[in-house]
Design a protein around this motif. Structure first.
Motif, short mmCIF file in Angstrom:
data_model
loop_
_atom_site.label_atom_id
_atom_site.label_comp_id
_atom_site.label_asym_id
_atom_site.label_seq_id
_atom_site.Cartn_x
_atom_site.Cartn_y
_atom_site.Cartn_z
N GLN A 31 0.85 -1.17 0.00
CA GLN A 31 0.00 0.00 0.00
C GLN A 31 0.89 1.23 0.00
O GLN A 31 2.08 1.18 0.32
N ASN A 35 -1.03 1.04 7.51
CA ASN A 35 -2.20 0.98 8.38
C ASN A 35 -1.81 1.50 9.75
O ASN A 35 -0.66 1.38 10.18
N VAL A 207 -10.47 -5.53 10.00
CA VAL A 207 -9.18 -5.71 9.35
C VAL A 207 -9.31 -6.57 8.11
O VAL A 207 -8.79 -6.25 7.03
N LYS A 208 -10.02 -7.67 8.22
CA LYS A 208 -10.19 -8.57 7.08
C LYS A 208 -10.94 -7.90 5.93
O LYS A 208 -10.60 -8.08 4.76
N ASN A 210 -10.92 -4.78 5.20
CA ASN A 210 -10.19 -3.63 4.66
C ASN A 210 -8.71 -3.94 4.42
O ASN A 210 -7.89 -3.02 4.35
N LYS A 211 -8.38 -5.20 4.25
CA LYS A 211 -6.98 -5.59 4.12
C LYS A 211 -6.30 -5.02 2.88
O LYS A 211 -5.07 -4.92 2.84
N ASP A 212 -7.10 -4.62 1.89
CA ASP A 212 -6.51 -4.07 0.66
C ASP A 212 -6.54 -2.55 0.63
O ASP A 212 -6.18 -1.94 -0.38
N LEU A 270 -2.93 -10.01 11.68
CA LEU A 270 -2.06 -9.17 10.84
C LEU A 270 -0.99 -10.03 10.16
O LEU A 270 -0.69 -9.85 8.98
N LEU A 273 -2.55 -12.24 7.34
CA LEU A 273 -2.95 -11.47 6.16
C LEU A 273 -1.77 -10.73 5.53
O LEU A 273 -1.97 -9.95 4.58
N ASP A 274 -0.56 -10.95 6.05
CA ASP A 274 0.64 -10.30 5.54
C ASP A 274 0.55 -8.78 5.64
O ASP A 274 0.97 -8.05 4.74
N LEU A 275 -0.01 -8.31 6.75
CA LEU A 275 -0.18 -6.87 6.97
C LEU A 275 0.76 -6.31 8.03
O LEU A 275 0.86 -5.09 8.18
N SER A 279 2.03 -2.03 8.98
CA SER A 279 1.12 -1.52 10.00
C SER A 279 1.90 -0.95 11.18
O SER A 279 2.73 -1.65 11.76
#
Length: 487
Positions: A31, A35, A207-208, A210-212, A270, A273-275, A279
């Motif tokens: 992104q 986040n 979170v799920k 809005n993960k993108d 997190l 979802l590879d976030l 973040s």
């Protein structure tokens, strides 16, 4: 430093030295912007965590989070109780800028014991204030809040797109930690569902979904605010555990453990979802812990007091690749610093007239030095005692009386408006604020007074001086003596 020496006695603590390694230039993940996840626990004390030295509470997930990011040992709330601290954090402004000084009325305690008429309190953050959430929303973020809001009727009016459980309410009410719930903007779960679990479930779904997209997740747990209600199975695990000084309540320990478990759940999502790498996670508390429930030794007093135990809070920031794992700092910070820090790292576009009282902390992330600055607190009202036997306040009737406080470096000055008294402490040698140096350190005292008076003039801070016609000195002294005789 004396404070650091005390901190390093905890078996779960991080390295006691300052571990700040040069960082690469900040870059974002897939992104364009990171986040933002802000976890704000209610009334969690500075030392109510394993990584902060507690030998009683068990917080393995938060200890892990601390080891993955930066721990701020001298982190402060901008106020000593719930609503003003949250108003300061969300606005980036100190209390004189918005007028939220306390919860409900400013005339607390017996009127016969108040020498002056306090400044009127504003219950809610004014609609005109440009909030952290509004800034993120204006810069392309989807915003969700899950839990205690407390600074107006509905956080959707201040920049959030989704709200679960947040309103003007300051606690979940009697029996309210288990469904059916007594708070607003939430549907009941199955009977017996635990509120901390439910809020985290809702946050995970956000979170799920809005993960993108860049998102702002604000997770202000109602825990560990009263009523003290832990899950029975967790209470049982602490019931026979050896206690530490002033930390011995199994029901409170169970609440802390639930917060820890749920932070762990969120961090696992997190990762899945590879976030995580994209973040910024901030974990903190809105004010000091209630001393009648949990001591913050060596700090003095607790929630509602402007001694260290009332305003010093735990703080972790984690942002992999941008904040060195296992790092820590003694640089003094406040929750008003979150707004300018986030503004900086996302290169936010903001109104030209935006004013912020905090400071961008991102240079600390990359091992840059920051100039020492003064921190100020202003509380021109009264806050009555919880438990005179335990509070550790200046007198047994109030957790604090009207006054202001300034800290710069190791020095901290209290100014009380009723009688014009000052207290001066060397926090490096005396974190418990027991040895008032106001008479022996005259030059430092005068410098700190000048600093505080200049700030109050600059921000137009109200200093109440009108005598209270209901004040009765004989009544007050008799009540104080009664309380002291019982201590």
């Amino acid at each position: 430093m004396a404070i650091r020496k005390i901190l390093t006695t905890g078996k779960h603590l991080l390295c006691s030295c300052l571990i700040l390694i040069a960082m690469p230039i900040i870059t974002y993940g897939k992104q364009t912007k990171p986040n933002i996840i802000l976890i704000n626990v209610d009334d969690l004390g500075w030392r109510d965590l394993g990584f902060m030295g507690s030998a009683y509470y068990e917080t393995p997930n938060l200890d892990k989070l601390a080891g993955q990011g930066m721990v701020f040992y001298h982190a402060y709330a901008a106020a000593a109780n719930c609503a003003p601290s949250r108003a300061c954090m969300m606005s980036g402004r100190n209390t004189p800028a918005h007028g939220v000084y306390t919860v409900d009325q400013s005339e607390r305690g017996d009127p016969k014991t108040r020498k002056i008429i306090p400044t009127p309190n504003r219950d809610f953050l004014p609609d005109s204030i440009y909030t952290l959430a509004r800034m993120l929303q204006d810069n392309g973020y989807v915003n969700g809040t899950f839990g205690k809001w407390h600074i107006n009727e509905d956080p959707l009016q201040h920049g959030f797109d989704l709200n679960v459980g947040g309103s003007h309410r300051g606690n979940p009410g009697s029996g309210g930690y288990f469904s059916p719930y007594k708070i607003d903007f939430i549907e009941n779960g199955a009977d017996g569902e635990y509120l901390t679990d439910r809020l985290t479930d809702e946050a995970i779904q956000f979170v799920k979904a809005n993960k993108d997209n860049p998102f702002f997740l604000y997770l202000p747990f109602y825990s560990v605010h009263t009523p003290i209600m832990g899950k029975a199975e967790l209470i049982d695990t602490f019931a026979g555990k050896p206690v530490a000084e002033g930390q011995d309540r199994a029901d409170y320990a169970a609440m802390v453990a639930s917060v820890d478990q749920n932070v762990g759940r969120l961090m696992a999502v997190l990762d899945a979802l590879d976030l995580a790498d994209n973040s910024l996670v901030i974990f903190t508390s809105d004010n000091g812990g209630i001393r009648d429930i949990s001591y913050q030794t060596p700090l003095r007093a607790g929630k509602g007091s402007y001694y260290e135990g009332g305003i010093r809070v735990p703080l972790i920031m984690r942002w992999p690749g941008n904040i060195q794992s296992g790092s820590n700092t003694d640089f003094a910070v406040t929750n008003m610093d979150f707004f300018p820090t986030i503004k900086s790292i996302i290169s936010a576009e903001v109104p030209a007239d935006l004013q912020l009282d905090g400071q961008d902390l991102s240079p600390l992330f990359s091992n840059q030095s920051m100039e020492e600055r003064a921190l100020f607190w202003h509380f021109p009202i009264y806050l009555q005692a919880y438990n005179p036997r335990e509070d550790g306040g200046r007198d047994p009737l109030f957790r604090t009386r009207p006054g202001s406080v300034v800290r710069k470096g190791k020095w901290k000055l209290h100014h009380y408006f009723e009688d014009g008294d000052y207290e001066l402490y060397d926090l490096e040698e005396d974190p418990g604020e027991k040895n008032n140096l106001v008479r022996s350190q005259v030059e430092i005292r005068n410098q700190m007074i000048e600093l505080l008076e200049a700030w109050r003039l600059e921000v137009n801070a109200p200093v109440p001086d009108q005598a209270n016609p209901l004040y009765d000195r004989a009544f007050e002294m008799n009540l104080i003596n009664q309380q002291l005789n019982e201590l």
